[in-house]
Design a protein around this motif. Structure first.
Motif, PDB file in Angstrom:
ATOM      1  N   GLN A   1      13.929  -7.192   4.983  1.00 10.58           N
ATOM      2  CA  GLN A   1      15.325  -6.921   5.307  1.00 10.58           C
ATOM      3  C   GLN A   1      15.577  -5.418   5.245  1.00 10.58           C
ATOM      4  N   THR A   2      16.502  -4.937   6.075  1.00 10.82           N
ATOM      5  CA  THR A   2      16.855  -3.527   6.060  1.00 10.82           C
ATOM      6  C   THR A   2      18.340  -3.359   5.783  1.00 10.82           C
ATOM      7  N   SER A   3      18.683  -2.277   5.119  1.00 14.58           N
ATOM      8  CA  SER A   3      20.092  -1.987   4.844  1.00 14.58           C
ATOM      9  C   SER A   3      20.791  -1.416   6.073  1.00 14.58           C
ATOM     10  N   ALA A   4      20.025  -1.086   7.105  1.00 13.00           N
ATOM     11  CA  ALA A   4      20.611  -0.471   8.306  1.00 13.00           C
ATOM     12  C   ALA A   4      20.063  -1.142   9.569  1.00 13.00           C
ATOM     13  N   PRO A   5      20.432  -2.407   9.822  1.00 12.49           N
ATOM     14  CA  PRO A   5      19.903  -3.111  11.001  1.00 12.49           C
ATOM     15  C   PRO A   5      20.334  -2.488  12.319  1.00 12.49           C
ATOM     16  N   HIS A   6      21.393  -1.660  12.305  1.00 10.16           N
ATOM     17  CA  HIS A   6      21.816  -0.983  13.525  1.00 10.16           C
ATOM     18  C   HIS A   6      20.864   0.152  13.900  1.00 10.16           C
ATOM     19  N   LYS A   7      20.047   0.596  12.931  1.00 11.81           N
ATOM     20  CA  LYS A   7      19.118   1.702  13.173  1.00 11.81           C
ATOM     21  C   LYS A   7      17.665   1.250  13.270  1.00 11.81           C
ATOM     22  N   PHE A   8      17.323   0.204  12.526  1.00 10.08           N
ATOM     23  CA  PHE A   8      15.915  -0.175  12.397  1.00 10.08           C
ATOM     24  C   PHE A   8      15.645  -1.581  12.934  1.00 10.08           C
TER      25      PHE A   8
ATOM     26  N   THR B   1       0.826  -1.211   0.000  1.00  8.99           N
ATOM     27  CA  THR B   1       0.000   0.000   0.000  1.00  8.99           C
ATOM     28  C   THR B   1       0.854   1.251   0.000  1.00  8.99           C
ATOM     29  N   GLU B   2       1.908   1.256   0.805  1.00 12.15           N
ATOM     30  CA  GLU B   2       2.774   2.430   0.928  1.00 12.15           C
ATOM     31  C   GLU B   2       3.878   2.377  -0.129  1.00 12.15           C
ATOM     32  N   GLN B   3       4.183   3.530  -0.727  1.00 13.43           N
ATOM     33  CA  GLN B   3       5.229   3.597  -1.739  1.00 13.43           C
ATOM     34  C   GLN B   3       6.600   3.855  -1.127  1.00 13.43           C
ATOM     35  N   GLU B   4       6.628   4.198   0.144  1.00 15.43           N
ATOM     36  CA  GLU B   4       7.882   4.453   0.855  1.00 15.43           C
ATOM     37  C   GLU B   4       7.635   4.290   2.342  1.00 15.43           C
ATOM     38  N   VAL B   5       8.709   4.164   3.106  1.00 16.07           N
ATOM     39  CA  VAL B   5       8.605   4.039   4.552  1.00 16.07           C
ATOM     40  C   VAL B   5       8.709   5.437   5.150  1.00 16.07           C
ATOM     41  N   GLN B   6       7.572   5.996   5.551  1.00 20.19           N
ATOM     42  CA  GLN B   6       7.550   7.350   6.106  1.00 20.19           C
ATOM     43  C   GLN B   6       7.720   7.289   7.622  1.00 20.19           C
ATOM     44  N   ILE B   7       8.821   7.845   8.097  1.00 19.38           N
ATOM     45  CA  ILE B   7       9.102   7.876   9.526  1.00 19.38           C
ATOM     46  C   ILE B   7       8.730   9.250  10.078  1.00 19.38           C
TER      47      ILE B   7
ATOM     48  N   VAL C   1      13.372   5.048   2.590  1.00 19.37           N
ATOM     49  CA  VAL C   1      12.939   5.686   3.830  1.00 19.37           C
ATOM     50  C   VAL C   1      12.888   7.191   3.629  1.00 19.37           C
ATOM     51  N   VAL C   2      11.811   7.825   4.097  1.00 21.19           N
ATOM     52  CA  VAL C   2      11.748   9.292   4.117  1.00 21.19           C
ATOM     53  C   VAL C   2      11.340   9.727   5.519  1.00 21.19           C
ATOM     54  N   TYR C   3      11.864  10.857   5.930  1.00 21.51           N
ATOM     55  CA  TYR C   3      11.582  11.387   7.262  1.00 21.51           C
ATOM     56  C   TYR C   3      10.635  12.583   7.162  1.00 21.51           C
TER      57      TYR C   3
ATOM     58  N   PRO D   1      17.383   9.438   2.666  1.00 15.80           N
ATOM     59  CA  PRO D   1      18.607   8.773   3.097  1.00 15.80           C
ATOM     60  C   PRO D   1      18.892   7.535   2.254  1.00 15.80           C
ATOM     61  N   SER D   2      20.024   6.965   2.473  1.00 15.70           N
ATOM     62  CA  SER D   2      20.399   5.764   1.726  1.00 15.70           C
ATOM     63  C   SER D   2      19.740   4.516   2.305  1.00 15.70           C
ATOM     64  N   ASP D   3      19.064   4.656   3.440  1.00 18.93           N
ATOM     65  CA  ASP D   3      18.424   3.505   4.080  1.00 18.93           C
ATOM     66  C   ASP D   3      17.319   2.946   3.185  1.00 18.93           C
ATOM     67  N   ARG D   4      17.284   1.639   3.075  1.00 17.82           N
ATOM     68  CA  ARG D   4      16.298   0.974   2.238  1.00 17.82           C
ATOM     69  C   ARG D   4      15.743  -0.256   2.940  1.00 17.82           C
ATOM     70  N   PHE D   5      14.547  -0.671   2.505  1.00 22.72           N
ATOM     71  CA  PHE D   5      13.970  -1.924   2.964  1.00 22.72           C
ATOM     72  C   PHE D   5      13.665  -2.793   1.756  1.00 22.72           C
ATOM     73  N   LEU D   6      13.921  -4.085   1.903  1.00 16.27           N
ATOM     74  CA  LEU D   6      13.658  -5.048   0.839  1.00 16.27           C
ATOM     75  C   LEU D   6      12.630  -6.053   1.344  1.00 16.27           C
TER      76      LEU D   6
END
Length: 468
Positions: free
Chosen positions: A42-49, A8-14, A124-126, A84-89
């Motif tokens: 999966q996330t490209s930044a497991p230390h953050k998410f 449903t969502e086109q991006e991860v809005q934080i 990811v967008v903030y 940011p460069s953070d992505r989710f797969l």
């Protein structure tokens, strides 16, 4: 490969705010009319998410969701307002040969080299009121446009007071023009007489007003001011209700979370003896009930001998009743090492992963002190917080040490537990292991990076879990 799921969502809005966990919910719909679809995130930044749940199954043509959790950040995102460069797969596959479920099984199943998957990438967008205020104050016109464009609901949700504050902090004419174009001028003119009347007649503070109206950004600012001035977060109105009571009554779950994280008493009772959990249960509010339970709300506190489960039963809220009962069952199964029962509870829709009892103990704490290493690993895989604290500040790793289980200690460390975590009295796992004479556990902790620093004065106490 053909599309298997629709997102449903086109991006991860934080919806970003400093110093607290920020969340976004992503909804999936199966496009397969006849076959189960398995998914893994999966996330490209497991230390953050964190992702909860990290994987799962979707029935044919049905829907599912997962939550993305940004760990508390001490600074504004460095890339803001750029993405940011953070992505989710999201990986999806037909579950044709899947003969089991659970996080560990699904992870192994997806790891098969021959597995064909339908992959979806989300950036990811903030966004959020905090970043809007930050951008206005900094004179960053591009950032303001970015937030307003990305988060369509933000401007309509702002109060007259908030809109006026943004105009007052705008540093130049260009910023004023951008705010006006976004429709903030209309918000600034919105009357506030109703709020003033409520404050006078009900004894509400500004915190009460923000909580009952669900104005998350105002609440966030007031909480910061309350902390700086030493104000009372559990301020009472004329019916002895705290802001948390009002937020829970109205189903404003984000406000509920922020209040509790800021130190609100989750089990406070009002004049009628009702807790925030009681009010949410009476409303059949599954989301708020689950949130309060995960944040330590005690389901046994009754108002005139009526418990939250009783009132939910009376009003026909079966899902809430199941949820209130599920938490205790989860702790019991973890303490007994009942793998089958535990998996059954964790795989239920609307599960409460981080439920804790009146001592702040989660299922992970209970399994850790009993030395059930397999249960510890399974609970962590299901998304249970390995850094969760009981009321004495003990993490599951502290309790695994107290229970004398090297296997449970190793399992928790493998799952990312902090080997140098300190309890409220300052005790580290290594300190406790040394104090209790567990040489092999001390050795493991040192190898894994535990600091040899011990307590200079007070000793650690025995945890509540050891009494369970």
């Amino acid at each position: 490969m053909e599309k298997l799921v629709q997102v449903t969502e086109q991006e991860v809005q934080i919806d970003f705010a400093l110093g607290c966990k920020c969340r976004a919910k992503i909804h999936l719909k199966s496009l397969s009319p006849t076959t189960l679809v398995a998914f893994k995130v999966q996330t490209s930044a497991p230390h953050k998410f964190l992702v909860s749940p990290p994987n799962g199954l979707i029935a044919p043509a049905a829907s599912a969701s997962f939550q993305v959790i940004l760990k508390p950040q001490s600074q504004v995102p460095s890339s803001f307002p750029k993405s940011p460069s953070d992505r989710f797969l999201i990986k999806a596959a037909l579950a044709l040969d899947l003969d089991g479920s659970g996080d560990q099984h699904l992870n192994a199943w997806f790891s098969s080299s021959a597995r064909a998957t339908h992959d979806i990438k989300l950036k990811v967008v903030y966004v959020g009121a905090f970043l809007l205020r930050h951008a206005v104050g900094a004179g960053d016109v591009d950032a303001v446009r970015h937030i307003v464009k990305r988060q369509k609901s933000l401007v309509p949700d702002l109060s007259a007071t908030e809109a006026a504050a943004l105009f007052e902090t705008a540093p130049n004419a260009e910023m004023l023009e951008v705010l006006a174009e976004a429709g903030l001028g209309d918000r600034r003119r919105r009357p506030v007489e109703e709020e003033q009347e409520a404050v006078a007649s009900k004894g509400w503070t500004p915190l009460h007003v923000a909580a009952v109206s669900g104005r998350a950004e105002v609440l966030d600012r007031l909480l910061c001011e309350t902390g700086r001035r030493g104000g009372l977060i559990d301020c009472r109105d004329k019916q002895e209700r705290t802001p948390l009571h009002l937020a829970a009554s109205k189903g404003h779950s984000w406000c509920v979370r922020r209040l509790v994280e800021a130190g609100a008493e989750v089990n406070a009772t009002s004049e009628d003896g009702r807790t925030a959990l009681f009010r949410a249960a009476a409303n059949g509010d599954v989301e708020t009930v689950a949130l309060l339970l995960e944040m330590g709300a005690d389901p046994s506190i009754a108002a005139e001998d009526v418990t939250p489960a009783d009132v939910a039963q009376e009003k026909g809220h079966g899902n809430v009743v199941d949820m209130l009962q599920q938490g205790d069952q989860l702790l019991t199964a973890a303490r007994r090492g009942d793998v089958g029962r535990l998996k059954s509870l964790l795989e239920k829709p609307g599960r409460i992963v981080n439920f804790c009892d009146q001592y702040g103990l989660t299922a992970l704490h209970s399994a850790a002190i009993k030395g059930h290493a397999d249960i510890v690993a399974m609970l962590a895989e299901f998304g249970m917080d390995v850094e969760g604290r009981d009321i004495e500040g003990h993490t599951p790793l502290h309790l695994a040490v107290e229970g004398g289980s090297r296997e449970a200690v190793e399992a928790l460390i493998d799952m990312g537990a902090d080997v140098n975590a300190r309890s409220k009295r300052g005790a580290t796992p290594l300190y406790m292991a040394t104090l209790m004479g567990y040489e092999k556990i001390s050795q493991v902790l040192k190898i894994k990076g535990a600091s040899p620093t011990c307590l200079p004065s007070s000793s650690s106490s025995v945890s509540s879990a050891s009494l369970a």
